[in-house]
Design an enzyme around this catalytic site. Structure first.
Site, PDB file in Angstrom:
ATOM      1  N   LYS A 186       0.824  -1.214   0.000  1.00 35.83           N
ATOM      2  CA  LYS A 186       0.000   0.000   0.000  1.00 35.83           C
ATOM      3  C   LYS A 186       0.861   1.267   0.000  1.00 35.83           C
ATOM      4  O   LYS A 186       0.622   2.199  -0.769  1.00 35.83           O
ATOM      5  CB  LYS A 186      -0.919  -0.034   1.219  1.00 35.83           C
ATOM      6  CG  LYS A 186      -1.911   1.092   1.314  1.00 35.83           C
ATOM      7  CD  LYS A 186      -2.897   0.877   2.431  1.00 35.83           C
ATOM      8  CE  LYS A 186      -2.281   0.951   3.807  1.00 35.83           C
ATOM      9  NZ  LYS A 186      -1.583  -0.224   4.297  1.00 35.83           N
ATOM     10  N   THR A 212       4.043   1.520  -0.888  1.00 34.16           N
ATOM     11  CA  THR A 212       4.778   1.550  -2.155  1.00 34.16           C
ATOM     12  C   THR A 212       3.896   2.075  -3.279  1.00 34.16           C
ATOM     13  O   THR A 212       4.338   2.885  -4.111  1.00 34.16           O
ATOM     14  CB  THR A 212       5.275   0.129  -2.498  1.00 34.16           C
ATOM     15  OG1 THR A 212       6.028  -0.374  -1.405  1.00 34.16           O
ATOM     16  CG2 THR A 212       6.139   0.142  -3.744  1.00 34.16           C
ATOM     17  N   ARG A 251       1.990   8.386   6.905  1.00 34.96           N
ATOM     18  CA  ARG A 251       2.259   8.388   8.342  1.00 34.96           C
ATOM     19  C   ARG A 251       3.740   8.102   8.593  1.00 34.96           C
ATOM     20  O   ARG A 251       4.427   7.530   7.754  1.00 34.96           O
ATOM     21  CB  ARG A 251       1.411   7.319   9.035  1.00 34.96           C
ATOM     22  CG  ARG A 251      -0.075   7.590   9.013  1.00 34.96           C
ATOM     23  CD  ARG A 251      -0.857   6.346   9.384  1.00 34.96           C
ATOM     24  NE  ARG A 251      -0.608   5.274   8.434  1.00 34.96           N
ATOM     25  CZ  ARG A 251      -0.691   3.980   8.720  1.00 34.96           C
ATOM     26  NH1 ARG A 251      -1.011   3.602   9.938  1.00 34.96           N
ATOM     27  NH2 ARG A 251      -0.468   3.077   7.801  1.00 34.96           N
ATOM     28  N   LYS A 288       7.782  -6.147  10.991  1.00 38.49           N
ATOM     29  CA  LYS A 288       7.493  -5.535   9.702  1.00 38.49           C
ATOM     30  C   LYS A 288       8.726  -4.951   9.032  1.00 38.49           C
ATOM     31  O   LYS A 288       8.846  -4.952   7.817  1.00 38.49           O
ATOM     32  CB  LYS A 288       6.439  -4.435   9.890  1.00 38.49           C
ATOM     33  CG  LYS A 288       5.961  -3.806   8.595  1.00 38.49           C
ATOM     34  CD  LYS A 288       4.865  -2.793   8.865  1.00 38.49           C
ATOM     35  CE  LYS A 288       4.376  -2.147   7.574  1.00 38.49           C
ATOM     36  NZ  LYS A 288       3.332  -1.133   7.821  1.00 38.49           N
ATOM     37  N   ALA A 343      -3.797   1.569  12.342  1.00 40.76           N
ATOM     38  CA  ALA A 343      -5.217   1.460  11.986  1.00 40.76           C
ATOM     39  C   ALA A 343      -5.886   0.273  12.661  1.00 40.76           C
ATOM     40  O   ALA A 343      -7.102   0.178  12.653  1.00 40.76           O
ATOM     41  CB  ALA A 343      -5.383   1.347  10.478  1.00 40.76           C
ATOM     42  N   PHE A 358      -3.481  -0.530   7.014  1.00 38.61           N
ATOM     43  CA  PHE A 358      -4.016  -1.889   6.898  1.00 38.61           C
ATOM     44  C   PHE A 358      -5.126  -1.968   5.847  1.00 38.61           C
ATOM     45  O   PHE A 358      -5.123  -1.219   4.882  1.00 38.61           O
ATOM     46  CB  PHE A 358      -4.463  -2.413   8.262  1.00 38.61           C
ATOM     47  CG  PHE A 358      -3.315  -2.612   9.216  1.00 38.61           C
ATOM     48  CD1 PHE A 358      -2.252  -3.434   8.886  1.00 38.61           C
ATOM     49  CD2 PHE A 358      -3.283  -1.967  10.444  1.00 38.61           C
ATOM     50  CE1 PHE A 358      -1.184  -3.613   9.754  1.00 38.61           C
ATOM     51  CE2 PHE A 358      -2.212  -2.146  11.312  1.00 38.61           C
ATOM     52  CZ  PHE A 358      -1.173  -2.968  10.971  1.00 38.61           C
ATOM     53  N   PHE A 367       4.168  -8.610  -8.815  1.00 36.61           N
ATOM     54  CA  PHE A 367       5.302  -9.421  -8.392  1.00 36.61           C
ATOM     55  C   PHE A 367       5.793 -10.212  -9.599  1.00 36.61           C
ATOM     56  O   PHE A 367       5.017 -10.529 -10.511  1.00 36.61           O
ATOM     57  CB  PHE A 367       4.904 -10.388  -7.261  1.00 36.61           C
ATOM     58  CG  PHE A 367       4.933  -9.773  -5.886  1.00 36.61           C
ATOM     59  CD1 PHE A 367       5.884 -10.159  -4.954  1.00 36.61           C
ATOM     60  CD2 PHE A 367       4.010  -8.797  -5.530  1.00 36.61           C
ATOM     61  CE1 PHE A 367       5.917  -9.593  -3.683  1.00 36.61           C
ATOM     62  CE2 PHE A 367       4.038  -8.236  -4.266  1.00 36.61           C
ATOM     63  CZ  PHE A 367       4.987  -8.634  -3.334  1.00 36.61           C
ATOM     64  N   TRP A 420       7.227  -0.692  -8.223  1.00 31.62           N
ATOM     65  CA  TRP A 420       8.350  -1.192  -7.421  1.00 31.62           C
ATOM     66  C   TRP A 420       9.598  -1.310  -8.301  1.00 31.62           C
ATOM     67  O   TRP A 420      10.693  -0.940  -7.880  1.00 31.62           O
ATOM     68  CB  TRP A 420       7.984  -2.556  -6.815  1.00 31.62           C
ATOM     69  CG  TRP A 420       8.965  -3.049  -5.790  1.00 31.62           C
ATOM     70  CD1 TRP A 420       8.936  -2.862  -4.442  1.00 31.62           C
ATOM     71  CD2 TRP A 420      10.154  -3.826  -6.045  1.00 31.62           C
ATOM     72  NE1 TRP A 420      10.012  -3.456  -3.834  1.00 31.62           N
ATOM     73  CE2 TRP A 420      10.775  -4.061  -4.799  1.00 31.62           C
ATOM     74  CE3 TRP A 420      10.753  -4.342  -7.196  1.00 31.62           C
ATOM     75  CZ2 TRP A 420      11.961  -4.783  -4.675  1.00 31.62           C
ATOM     76  CZ3 TRP A 420      11.926  -5.055  -7.085  1.00 31.62           C
ATOM     77  CH2 TRP A 420      12.518  -5.279  -5.830  1.00 31.62           C
TER      78      TRP A 420
END
Length: 545
Positions: A60, A62, A83, A94, A262, A290, A370, A398
């Site tokens: 999210k 990225t 954030r 994480k 969140a 999230f 991916f 990405w």
């Protein structure tokens, strides 16, 4: 990286005298400048959210960075609003939270660590208030605190399960009165929520004074202002309240400010940062934490309700890998094509689509690519998205930065221009607090009902009797499922949401409903990310991302 003073002047028209640099590549924008930004129509607001997260990854942040870069690349002035990462997840499970690949905000190491000291200021303010409470009780307790009903907890910005429940004041009369206490992580502090929802220094001070820190034996609430605490707390937070300006890898401006989770808080960056960005550019891309059932719902029902914001479009991020995991595929088998599991797992994305459309907002699906994704899998997600009535775009930011999200940017612009948003909040202010929780559970989570002990129901009735019934509710629950069972993937139905505990955040102006087994102080995993983080003799940090 461009010197941040030059970037601010050339891209945003902010003169150097209105910046407070933290080195060459970070700066705070002075609050007095924010109040004097020339009036102009607000830019368009794009909310990036995601499916229910899985260990397979969704991307999210990225995507938020890549979309911001892409909008600038196609000629639309854009700022991203994120954030600040919390140190708990950075050293826990994480790792860093500044995007990834060629869609990152920089300086990444600084952003993920101490940054400009905002979290430190919030933690200190929280713990100063805790110290003032215990000091007041020690010196005579003129306000009549019932020490069994002191509700204000201490915080630290590290995952530490040993601090969830503690006893303070041991060691004799000189150390105060013994009582039960506990720690939350900084991002769960009400001061973090207040910090992110405040619109000015004056509003911040007023909200801090409204914090209910405990109760008398007669159950009368005691507020921080009665301790004369809000002035000192505001002093600690004064500099932090100014939004932080950094840049992406493609030298585009980014505001990173505030950082509530969140799953245990409202999960959005600061109102000040978002509103400032809307005054400066044509498009603002922000994320909510999230899955959309948590971050996006709170963004809409809490942040938008309080700040008068209205998103123009929602971007729902998904990965083929994560959808297959929602369809029952084990993590080690995700590289193999599995159209059946993908179709089953799409149920999770489908519910998020329906939920966001239920708020009256146009939706665009972004597949975060991916390398193992097959053409057939991508085609199936696009086919299922079309059947759900939304556009779906494969994004490769990405690997390729803004260029990889150019089609996504064009789709977002077209969607905003052709599908006007009509924001409809999920519940009215006047609805009973318990019914607000039930509405979210049934309409968004697919639950049959909610369950709450009599003590919880009585506490909510007490909040309403004290004048807090019109506040929105902030659901604290696992981020991994629509239910309170983190292992229930896809789109479970007819489950029951158990409301374990409720907390009043009178200064932030919402009521927290703690559901299931969610903790406001996380623990570290068996192998924490800290094990892999180090610094070389050359000063370069490794293992942070």
């Amino acid at each position: 990286m461009r010197p941040i003073v030059q970037l601010a002047k050339e891209r945003l028209g902010i003169p150097e005298e209105h910046l407070e640099p933290y080195g060459r590549f970070k700066a705070k924008i002075a609050l007095d400048y924010l109040a004097a930004v020339p009036e102009r129509p607000d830019g368009k607001l794009v909310l990036v959210t995601a499916i229910s997260p899985t260990p397979a990854g969704e991307g999210k942040t990225t995507t938020t960075v890549g979309l911001g870069d892409a909008l600038n690349r196609i000629g639309k002035g854009a700022i991203i609003c994120l954030r600040e990462p919390a140190l708990g997840p950075v050293f826990g499970m994480k790792g860093g939270a500044a995007g990834g690949g060629f869609s990152q905000v920089v300086p990444m190491e600084d952003i993920n660590l101490h940054f400009t000291g905002d979290f430190s200021a919030i933690g200190l303010a929280n713990n100063l208030l805790a110290a003032l409470i215990d000091n007041h009780v020690y010196h005579g307790n003129a306000l009549g605190f019932d020490v069994r009903r002191i509700s204000w907890r201490r915080v630290v910005d590290i995952n530490d399960r040993a601090l969830r429940a503690i006893t303070v004041g041991l060691g004799g009369p000189g150390n105060g009165y013994p009582r039960q206490d506990g720690f939350d992580i900084v991002v769960a502090s009400e001061i973090m929520a207040i910090f992110c929802l405040a619109t000015s220094l004056a509003d911040l001070r007023e909200r801090l004074g409204k914090i209910v820190v405990g109760y008398t034996r007669e159950h009368k609430p005691i507020r921080a202002a009665e301790l004369k605490a809000n002035g000192a707390l505001t002093v600690l937070l004064k500099d932090a309240l100014a939004p932080n300006l950094v840049q992406t890898l493609e030298n585009n401006p980014a505001f990173i400010h505030g950082g509530p989770f969140a799953n245990i808080a409202h999960g959005c960056n600061s109102v000040i940062a978002t509103k400032t960005a809307l005054k400066l550019v044509d498009y603002v891309v922000t994320e909510a934490g999230f899955g959309a059932d948590l971050g996006a719902e709170k963004f809409l029902d809490i942040k938008c309700r309080k700040a008068g914001l209205k998103p123009d479009c929602v971007v729902l991020v998904a990965t083929v890998r994560a959808l297959k995991m929602h369809g029952g595929v084990a993590k080690e088998a995700l590289k193999s094509e599995d159209l059946g599991a993908l179709k089953t797992g799409f149920s999770n994305l489908a519910r998020h689509i329906a939920n966001m459309k239920g708020f009256g907002l146009p939706v665009v699906i972004s597949i975060n690519r991916f390398s193992a994704d097959t053409d057939a899998e991508v085609a199936l997600v696009k086919e299922l998205s079309a059947a759900a009535g939304v556009d779906c775009v494969l994004a490769d930011h990405w690997a390729d930065g803004g260029a990889g999200a150019a089609e996504l940017a064009r789709t977002v612009v077209k969607t905003i221009e052709t599908q006007p948003a009509q924001l409809a909040l999920l519940y009215p202010d006047e609805m009973k607090l318990l019914d607000k929780v039930r509405t979210i559970a049934q309409k968004l989570y697919g639950a049959k009902d909610i369950a709450a002990e009599k003590s919880v129901r009585d506490q909510l009735a007490g909040f309403e009797a004290a004048g807090f019934g019109n506040l929105p509710v902030c659901i604290a629950k696992t981020q991994f499922s629509f239910s309170t069972n983190p292992d229930a993937k896809g789109a479970p139905v007819d489950h029951v949401i158990n409301v374990r505990e409720v907390r009043l955040s009178a200064g932030a102006e919402f009521v927290v409903a703690v559901c299931g087994e969610i903790m406001t102080m996380p623990g570290l995993p068996r192998v924490p990310a800290a094990d892999s983080i180090d610094v070389g003799l050359d000063g370069r940090i490794v293992g942070l991302f």
